[in-house]
Every structure is written in structure tokens, then in C-alpha cells.
Design a protein around this motif. Structure first.
Motif, PDB file in Angstrom:
ATOM      1  N   ALA A  88      10.088  60.289  34.057  1.00 16.61           N
ATOM      2  CA  ALA A  88       9.903  61.522  33.288  1.00 16.61           C
ATOM      3  C   ALA A  88       9.047  61.295  32.055  1.00 16.61           C
ATOM      4  CB  ALA A  88      11.264  62.093  32.893  1.00 16.61           C
ATOM      5  N   ILE A  89       9.170  60.091  31.442  1.00 13.78           N
ATOM      6  CA  ILE A  89       8.388  59.822  30.235  1.00 13.78           C
ATOM      7  C   ILE A  89       6.930  59.523  30.574  1.00 13.78           C
ATOM      8  CG2 ILE A  89       8.154  58.273  28.242  1.00 13.78           C
ATOM      9  CD1 ILE A  89      10.357  60.419  28.077  1.00 13.78           C
ATOM     10  N   TRP A  90       6.655  59.014  31.751  1.00 12.02           N
ATOM     11  CA  TRP A  90       5.247  58.886  32.163  1.00 12.02           C
ATOM     12  C   TRP A  90       4.603  60.275  32.234  1.00 12.02           C
ATOM     13  CZ3 TRP A  90       2.508  54.730  31.792  1.00 12.02           C
ATOM     14  CH2 TRP A  90       3.080  53.467  31.956  1.00 12.02           C
ATOM     15  N   VAL A  91       5.360  61.273  32.695  1.00 13.36           N
ATOM     16  CA  VAL A  91       4.836  62.648  32.721  1.00 13.36           C
ATOM     17  C   VAL A  91       4.579  63.132  31.298  1.00 13.36           C
ATOM     18  CG1 VAL A  91       5.334  65.043  33.342  1.00 13.36           C
ATOM     19  CG2 VAL A  91       5.973  63.190  34.904  1.00 13.36           C
ATOM     20  N   GLN A  92       5.542  62.878  30.400  1.00 11.10           N
ATOM     21  CA  GLN A  92       5.374  63.310  29.014  1.00 11.10           C
ATOM     22  C   GLN A  92       4.201  62.600  28.337  1.00 11.10           C
ATOM     23  OE1 GLN A  92       6.933  65.861  27.591  1.00 11.10           O
ATOM     24  NE2 GLN A  92       7.993  66.164  29.555  1.00 11.10           N
ATOM     25  N   LEU A  93       4.004  61.336  28.664  1.00 15.62           N
ATOM     26  CA  LEU A  93       2.857  60.609  28.117  1.00 15.62           C
ATOM     27  C   LEU A  93       1.553  61.243  28.608  1.00 15.62           C
ATOM     28  CD1 LEU A  93       1.633  58.251  26.547  1.00 15.62           C
ATOM     29  CD2 LEU A  93       1.906  56.835  28.605  1.00 15.62           C
ATOM     30  N   HIS A  96       1.135  64.369  29.341  1.00 16.53           N
ATOM     31  CA  HIS A  96       0.943  65.595  28.565  1.00 16.53           C
ATOM     32  C   HIS A  96       0.341  65.283  27.194  1.00 16.53           C
ATOM     33  CE1 HIS A  96       3.021  67.486  31.708  1.00 16.53           C
ATOM     34  NE2 HIS A  96       4.235  67.640  31.177  1.00 16.53           N
ATOM     35  N   ALA A  97       0.872  64.257  26.537  1.00 14.09           N
ATOM     36  CA  ALA A  97       0.411  63.929  25.185  1.00 14.09           C
ATOM     37  C   ALA A  97      -1.056  63.508  25.188  1.00 14.09           C
ATOM     38  CB  ALA A  97       1.292  62.826  24.585  1.00 14.09           C
ATOM     39  N   TRP A  98      -1.451  62.714  26.189  1.00 14.24           N
ATOM     40  CA  TRP A  98      -2.871  62.341  26.296  1.00 14.24           C
ATOM     41  C   TRP A  98      -3.729  63.579  26.573  1.00 14.24           C
ATOM     42  CZ3 TRP A  98      -4.664  58.290  24.235  1.00 14.24           C
ATOM     43  CH2 TRP A  98      -4.055  57.032  24.341  1.00 14.24           C
ATOM     44  N   LYS A  99      -3.263  64.429  27.461  1.00  9.63           N
ATOM     45  CA  LYS A  99      -4.048  65.610  27.849  1.00  9.63           C
ATOM     46  C   LYS A  99      -4.264  66.549  26.668  1.00  9.63           C
ATOM     47  CE  LYS A  99      -2.177  68.765  30.491  1.00  9.63           C
ATOM     48  NZ  LYS A  99      -1.607  69.474  31.653  1.00  9.63           N
ATOM     49  N   GLU A 100      -3.245  66.714  25.843  1.00 14.97           N
ATOM     50  CA  GLU A 100      -3.371  67.607  24.698  1.00 14.97           C
ATOM     51  C   GLU A 100      -4.441  67.131  23.719  1.00 14.97           C
ATOM     52  OE1 GLU A 100      -2.152  70.461  24.100  1.00 14.97           O
ATOM     53  OE2 GLU A 100      -0.714  70.647  25.739  1.00 14.97           O
ATOM     54  N   GLN A 101      -4.755  65.847  23.773  1.00 11.82           N
ATOM     55  CA  GLN A 101      -5.806  65.307  22.910  1.00 11.82           C
ATOM     56  C   GLN A 101      -7.165  65.278  23.602  1.00 11.82           C
ATOM     57  OE1 GLN A 101      -4.369  61.801  20.377  1.00 11.82           O
ATOM     58  NE2 GLN A 101      -2.857  61.815  22.046  1.00 11.82           N
ATOM     59  N   GLY A 102      -7.200  65.804  24.833  1.00 17.92           N
ATOM     60  CA  GLY A 102      -8.454  65.809  25.570  1.00 17.92           C
ATOM     61  C   GLY A 102      -8.779  64.487  26.230  1.00 17.92           C
ATOM     62  N   MET A 103      -7.836  63.549  26.273  1.00 18.57           N
ATOM     63  CA  MET A 103      -8.050  62.232  26.869  1.00 18.57           C
ATOM     64  C   MET A 103      -7.626  62.302  28.339  1.00 18.57           C
ATOM     65  SD  MET A 103      -9.196  60.828  24.145  1.00 18.57           S
ATOM     66  CE  MET A 103      -9.209  59.063  24.403  1.00 18.57           C
ATOM     67  N   LEU A 104      -8.523  62.828  29.164  1.00 15.95           N
ATOM     68  CA  LEU A 104      -8.154  63.152  30.532  1.00 15.95           C
ATOM     69  C   LEU A 104      -7.964  61.924  31.407  1.00 15.95           C
ATOM     70  CD1 LEU A 104     -10.306  66.337  31.260  1.00 15.95           C
ATOM     71  CD2 LEU A 104      -8.148  66.089  30.033  1.00 15.95           C
ATOM     72  N   GLU A 105      -8.787  60.914  31.264  1.00 16.68           N
ATOM     73  CA  GLU A 105      -8.642  59.704  32.075  1.00 16.68           C
ATOM     74  C   GLU A 105      -7.301  59.044  31.796  1.00 16.68           C
ATOM     75  OE1 GLU A 105     -10.288  58.609  34.481  1.00 16.68           O
ATOM     76  OE2 GLU A 105     -12.310  59.457  34.373  1.00 16.68           O
ATOM     77  N   GLU A 106      -6.958  58.934  30.512  1.00 17.78           N
ATOM     78  CA  GLU A 106      -5.681  58.330  30.149  1.00 17.78           C
ATOM     79  C   GLU A 106      -4.514  59.163  30.671  1.00 17.78           C
ATOM     80  OE1 GLU A 106      -8.225  58.840  28.244  1.00 17.78           O
ATOM     81  OE2 GLU A 106      -8.785  56.955  27.256  1.00 17.78           O
ATOM     82  N   ALA A 107      -4.666  60.486  30.574  1.00 11.72           N
ATOM     83  CA  ALA A 107      -3.610  61.364  31.076  1.00 11.72           C
ATOM     84  C   ALA A 107      -3.441  61.196  32.581  1.00 11.72           C
ATOM     85  CB  ALA A 107      -3.939  62.818  30.741  1.00 11.72           C
ATOM     86  N   ALA A 108      -4.560  61.106  33.306  1.00 11.14           N
ATOM     87  CA  ALA A 108      -4.497  60.944  34.762  1.00 11.14           C
ATOM     88  C   ALA A 108      -3.792  59.642  35.128  1.00 11.14           C
ATOM     89  CB  ALA A 108      -5.901  60.979  35.355  1.00 11.14           C
TER      90      ALA A 108
END
Length: 717
Positions: free
Chosen positions: A46-51, A53-65
């Protein structure tokens, strides 16, 4: 001592800290805390999902993926992790991986959005070519019908018309009819291409939606399945596109068909009314703005127009003449007098009106809105009740619309006429038949109409009707209806009094209807409609000549509810001067462009090869400032690369290019870098277009006027 103190300090709960940062929208803090937590608890899916989200909100799409992928690896059947991963992979252009993720989502938790995205990815616009269809093919644009049926369980007026004509077209072996159901949302098709539904599936959907009992979940599933099975098509020379429904929006806007028009495809439309232009006081302000522009755009491109009544045809012809427009071939195809379902179906009485069953009642079938003038009928009942007249109950069948606060205040103050007024909505066709068949008479006191279908429905059921004497309504009812002036309550009270109290008169009117009424059927309408379409297929195609003049600014900004200078817009329909399959709807800042890669062209009056200076204003979505915009010309040469924070909101960009072979300016935008998506908004955008203009390099006056006009417009916005 210090060592003991350090060992005695409470251990930080980085999971909780990460959640606290998340709730405070401190995304860097959330990333730091979640990362520390996962260093020791790598199996916390569940925390990998939350991580992510946190990357995505900053526009860091590769990290979020990468974070979402870890969550999927830990639980491959988690729909939440898969849907977030799929959305990001699609944005990053990793389409095969995105498709696999959407398929996993749909396997675990089937839903319309996943199916839609699977369909788009399987039929991405880069894969293969669309089938070209011309030589007499008639395409009916019905995407607004499908959109409506996804949101509503029963069909309203325009949707009934579309369904009736579609049924006839499908069953007529002499017509090569096809149905356009959309041109996709995110992975857009090239301009001039559409998704084409299977005729048999369209037939099944309409038959089911017209039935006695309709399960909305089943109906929606049928529509999604039909859209999922649709194939790409490109209407070509010799074909005709008919805008059968709402030409002012819902995927049917005129801009969607400009490329087809330039490909020598004939454009026709079925116009119901132009009430938002002639009677704006009865309409929502946003509708007035959109419709006013859309009717001007239709007049610029239509090769022929069919109307549902002579009243609508006369109003449209007068509108065109008043604004100095070109003559457009027009004919009337009157509507049918009944529903898609036959009138004698035996059905159970609607449960919504169980308290009315067996009582005397009068019915008004219509959307409840100011234009329909329900307050007139309520005031007639109030006056007659005050005089001691034994009035029947009053039944309103229809959804609530706009501008009815006055009506609702009266109903609240009178407790729905002391319980004598009943309101129902979403009745099936069969239930509506039962309501008509058992009423004493019907009413239809609308101020203005394009047709007046409820009047015809009442006559079909053999029931007398009291209706307004305005616009198209007498075309529907002829001498078989008792007419009132919708502005004269005193006159109306007497007509209603007679119909209510004089049973012999009411019965005589019913006998006259049974003896004299000859209903127009959907077979009649369909045959008439297609006959006129065939007639116009032999007529010349009217060239689309609208273009942007040198030195003029094409603003793409539209404020909902703003007043449109119709005469000016009629001659310069700015929304359709730009051709693109990559634009969302117009807003007060301009138009957002779909995704990170988009293209568009502007029609000019310049000769091919003419050197032009192009002036652009763009909008930048929040969070996209660090992205880089590269602008390419028609030859795919990069003309300018600029970081988005440098152009700001409304900054003027100047480029040198050349007019294309057909006199167009063709540009392509390519945005690189990560940018966020926004809560509650399913669109994908980072760059928008506010305005554009052009001038030849030696036209110093035009260049100066363009620059000043754009700058002044932005300063005063």
C-alpha cells in the motif's frame, strides 16, 4: 550517557510521518518518509502506491511509475495499483505496458473506463489505417445519443428523433447507412477519422432503450460494448455526414467535421430549433453562448439543412438573412406523432404515480423548465380551485430543467396544490403510454417550440389536448387541438374550464381525434428524411471559404455565459478556423491541447509558399513550468524550443514559417518533461493555446497591430 540517551529515543514511524505529509500535501516530505519506511518494509504494498502518488504530484512520472510497478509486483491483482500504473505508462508513451495493465484491471474489476482505454490502445491512431468510405455512404453522427443514454435511462425529445430515424436507416436496404459514435478522447484519431459502430449493435441498443422496462446498467454495458467493437473510418468524397442530434456539443461540434468538409464530404444537419438565439431568456447562459457560436459555424459549413418544422425553417432562414449569410438549401421533414414504442402496449401502471391510479387526472409531458410554461397550468388550476371547480389531479412527467425557481416557490407554498399535483420522471416508453391512455386530456402550454412531440403523442392516444398557439405547435395538432395564448391566462382559464367541466365537449373532441387524426409514423419520417438526403447527394458541395485574415487575432478564449456578437461571429467563426483533433473545449483562458504532443492548422487566404510571421499566445498548466516546448513546422523542422516558465500566461511567441499547399499554417507542439494531472479532471494537458495571428514580414503595420492587440488583450484579461 549520550549513547544511552540516543538508544532511549522513540523510533520514528516513517509510515505515519509519510501519511501526515501526504495529508498536508507536502509531497517531498511524503517521498522522503515513505522511502525511509520502505527501506525496512519493502513488502508494504500500500505504501508503494502512496509513494507513487507523492512522486506523481510533483510531476516525477518515471519515479511514480517505478513505485506503482513495485506495488503491482507485490500484488498483481490490485486494481488500484494497476490503474495508476496504466495511466502513467500511457502518458509516458509505453503503450504496450499500459494495455497490459488496463487488461489486468478489467480482469479483476471490469469497468467502462478500463474497457474504453483498452479499446483506444488496441486501436491507437498510429496502428494501421482507417477504412475510407465514400460513394453514397451516409454517416449519422450519434455520439451525443450514446452519451445521453449513458447518463439517462430514458430518451428525451431529440434522442427519440435520432432513434426513430436511425432505426429506419438501418432497416432500409436501399441506404448505405453507417453510424459515427466518437473520435476518441485521449488517444485521438487524426482529423477526419472517426469510430464507426456496428449497425446491428446500434439497432439492439435503440430497441432496448425504447422498451417497456430498461435496466440502466444493462443499457450502459451495451453501449460500452458497442463502442469497444467500433472500427476506424474516414468519410471520403462522395459520402455524406448527417449531424442528427446536438450539433453544438457533446462530441458533435462542427469543429470535429472541418477536415471531412475539406475532403469534399457533404455535410448536412437536422435542426430542431434555434431557440437559444431567438429566445435566449428561456435558456442557460452557457447554452446561449455555445449554441450561438455553433449555429454560425453550421451555417458556414452546411451543404444542406433539414428542419423538423416549417417554423424552425422560417426562423433559421430569417436568422441567416439577418446576418448576411449565404443561402443554404433547406427543407422541412416533420417529425412523427408518437414514441418509438407503439401506443397500445399493455404495461403496468408506473409505480411513481401509484397514488394517481384510478383517479381523474390531466398530464403535461415535458422537461420542467421556464420555456415550457408549467406555471401557467398551475395558475389555471389555482384559479379554478379557488372558484370551487372540481378539477382533476395534475401530473407533470419530466425532469427538472433550468429557470424554474418561480414555479418551485409556488409549488412549495401551495404544498403541490394541496397534494393535487404529482411529478414523475424517467418513465419508460411503455409506462408513458399508460399515462397518456388514461388521462382526461393533456396540456402543452410552451412559449416556443421546434416541434411539440407531446401534442402528437396525446393525439395518437386519442386524448384531447390544450396547447399553445405559438411557433410550430399548430403544425403538430392542426384543428384537433384546443389552443391558448400562453401569455393570456384569463383566456386560458375559460378554455380549460370547458374541457374540465363539459364532459360531452371533451368526448366530442376525443371522437374527432379518433375519426380524423392520421399520425405521421417513424416510417414516414425516415422515408421522407432519407429521400431528401438522397436528393441533396446530387447537389454541389459548397466550399468552406472561411479563413483568418492577415493582421487579425484569432482568440480561442470563451467565457461561459458571455455575450457573443453574432453578426461578427457569423462571418468569422473563429472556433472552426483552427483544425485539430487535439483540442479540448474552449475556456476563458483559451483551449487546452490534448497530451504532450499535439498539432493544429490555421486556414489563411495566403498563397502556398508565402513567408509568414506567426504570433502565438499560450497557457501553461500549473506544475508544467519546467517542461520544454518545441514547435515544429509542416516539414517537421524544429523552429523554436522554449522552457514553459519563460512564456508564462499570455506571453507572445513569434515564429517564421510558410503557408502550406492549401494556404494553411501548420504547427506541431511537442512538450518534454513531467507534469501533473489534477484531481477530479480526467483530461491530460500541460500547454494551451490562447490566440494566434500572422502577417507577412514586410507588412509592418499588421505586425505591430498583432503584437499590440495580443498584449493589450492579455493585460485587460
Amino acid at each position: 550517557m549520550l549513547s544511552k540517551f540516543m538508544n532511549d529515543r522513540p523510533k520514528i514511524n516513517y509510515r505515519r510521518k509519510g501519511n501526515q505529509c501526504r495529508d498536508a500535501r507536502d509531497w517531498p516530505g511524503a517521498v522522503s518518509a515513505y522511502t525511509r519506511h520502505l527501506e525496512e518494509n519493502s513488502g508494504d504494498q500500500a505504501i508503494w502506491v502512496q509513494l507513487g502518488h507523492a512522486w506523481k504530484e510533483q510531476g516525477m512520472l518515471e519515479e511514480a511509475a517505478q513505485a506503482y510497478q513495485m506495488a503491482v509486483d507485490l500484488d498483481v491483482d490490485d486494481p488500484d495499483a494497476n490503474i495508476h500504473l496504466a495511466d502513467l505508462l500511457r502518458r509516458l508513451g509505453r503503450l504496450e505496458e499500459a494495455l497490459a495493465a488496463y487488461q489486468r484491471v478489467n480482469k479483476v474489476a471490469p469497468n467502462a473506463e478500463a474497457i474504453h482505454n483498452i479499446r483506444l490502445l488496441r486501436k491507437d491512431s498510429k496502428a494501421g489505417a482507417a477504412e475510407a468510405m465514400g460513394d453514397g455512404t451516409v454517416f449519422f453522427a450519434i455520439q451525443d445519443l450514446f452519451g445521453y443514454l449513458k447518463a439517462h435511462v430514458t430518451m428525451s425529445g431529440i434522442q427519440r428523433v435520432q432513434a426513430g430515424i436511425a432505426l429506419h436507416a438501418i432497416r432500409d436496404e436501399g441506404v448505405n447507412a453507417r453510424f459515427i459514435v466518437g473520435n476518441a478522447l485521449e488517444h485521438v484519431l487524426p482529423a477526419g477519422e472517426f469510430w464507426m459502430a456496428d449497425n446491428a449493435e446500434v439497432l439492439r441498443i435503440i430497441d432496448y432503450a425504447s422498451g417497456k422496462q430498461v435496466d440502466h446498467d444493462v443499457l450502459r454495458a451495451m453501449i460500452v460494448s458497442c463502442e469497444n467493437d467500433a472500427v476506424r473510418v474516414r468519410p471520403s468524397r462522395g459520402s455524406t455526414i448527417i449531424l442528427l442530434g446536438a450539433f453544438w456539443g457533446l462530441g458533435n461540434s462542427i469543429r470535429e467535421f472541418i477536415r471531412s468538409k475539406r475532403d469534399d464530404v457533404r455535410i448536412g444537419a437536422y435542426v430542431y430549433d434555434i431557440i437559444p438565439v431567438t429566445h435566449p431568456e428561456f435558456c442557460d447562459e452557457a447554452l446561449v453562448t455555445d449554441f450561438s457560436m455553433a449555429i454560425c459555424e453550421l451555417c458556414a459549413v452546411a451543404d444542406f439543412i433539414l428542419t423538423i418544422s416549417d417554423a424552425s425553417r422560417f426562423a433559421l432562414a430569417e436568422f441567416i438573412t439577418k446576418n448576411g449569410g449565404r443561402p443554404i438549401p433547406m427543407q422541412t421533414v416533420p417529425l412523427a406523432h408518437h414514441l418509438t414504442q407503439s401506443a397500445d402496449d399493455a404495461v403496468e401502471w408506473p409505480d411513481q404515480l401509484r397514488q394517481v391510479k384510478g383517479k381523474r387526472y390531466v398530464v403535461y409531458v415535458s422537461t420542467i423548465e421556464a420555456r415550457k410554461n408549467h406555471l401557467y397550468v398551475v395558475n389555471v388550476w389555482r384559479r379554478l380551485m379557488a372558484e370551487g371547480v372540481d378539477v382533476p389531479d395534475l401530473v407533470f412527467v419530466g425532469r427538472h430543467g433550468w429557470k424554474i425557481s418561480g414555479l418551485m416557490d409556488v409549488l412549495k407554498a401551495t404544498n403541490n396544490l394541496n397534494g393535487r399535483l404529482h411529478i414523475a420522471h424517467n418513465l419508460s416508453d411503455g409506462e408513458l403510454n399508460a399515462v397518456y391512455a388514461n388521462c382526461e386530456f393533456s396540456v402543452f402550454t410552451s412559449f416556443v417550440e421546434g416541434w411539440g412531440l407531446p401534442v402528437g403523442e396525446s393525439l395518437l392516444h386519442g386524448r384531447p389536448c390544450i396547447a399553445s398557439d405559438t411557433s410550430s405547435i399548430p403544425e403538430v395538432g392542426g384543428d384537433l387541438v384546443d389552443y391558448i395564448d400562453p401569455f393570456n391566462l384569463t383566456q386560458g382559464v375559460e378554455i380549460f374550464r370547458r374541457m374540465i367541466t363539459d364532459k360531452s365537449y371533451r368526448n366530442a373532441r376525443a371522437r374527432m381525434i379518433r375519426d380524423q387524426f392520421v399520425p405521421t409514423t417513424w416510417q414516414d419520417v425516415g422515408s421522407n428524411f432519407l429521400g431528401k438526403v438522397k436528393f441533396y447527394q446530387n447537389a454541389d458541395i459548397i466550399p468552406f471559404r472561411a479563413s483568418l485574415e492577415e493582421g487579425k487575432v484569432l482568440s480561442l478564449r470563451t467565457k461561459a455565459g458571455s455575450t457573443i456578437d453574432i453578426k461578427s461571429y457569423f462571418h468569422i467563426p473563429r472556433r472552426i478556423l483552427i483544425e485539430s483533433a487535439h483540442l479540448y473545449g474552449s475556456e476563458d483562458h483559451g483551449v487546452w491541447m490534448k497530451g504532450s504532443k499535439s498539432s493544429f492548422s490555421i486556414l489563411t487566404g495566403m498563397a502556398a509558399g508565402t513567408s509568414l510571421l506567426v504570433y502565438l499566445q499560450v497557457s501553461v498548466a500549473p506544475g508544467g513550468e519546467d517542461c520544454v516546448l518545441t514547435i515544429f513546422n509542416a516539414d517537421n523542422d524544429a523552429m523554436r524550443a522554449i522552457r514553459l516558465r519563460e512564456v508564462g500566461m499570455g506571453q507572445v511567441i513569434r515564429l517564421m514559417t510558410q503557408a502550406g499547399g492549401d494556404g494553411t499554417i501548420q504547427l506541431r507542439f511537442d512538450v518534454t518533461g513531467s507534469y501533473p494531472r489534477y484531481d477530479g479532471d480526467n483530461r491530460d494537458f500541460v500547454i494551451g493555446l490562447r490566440s494566434i495571428g500572422y502577417a507577412t514580414p514586410d507588412n509592418l503595420v499588421a505586425r505591430q497591430e498583432l503584437y499590440e492587440a495580443m498584449s493589450l488583450v492579455d493585460l485587460t484579461s
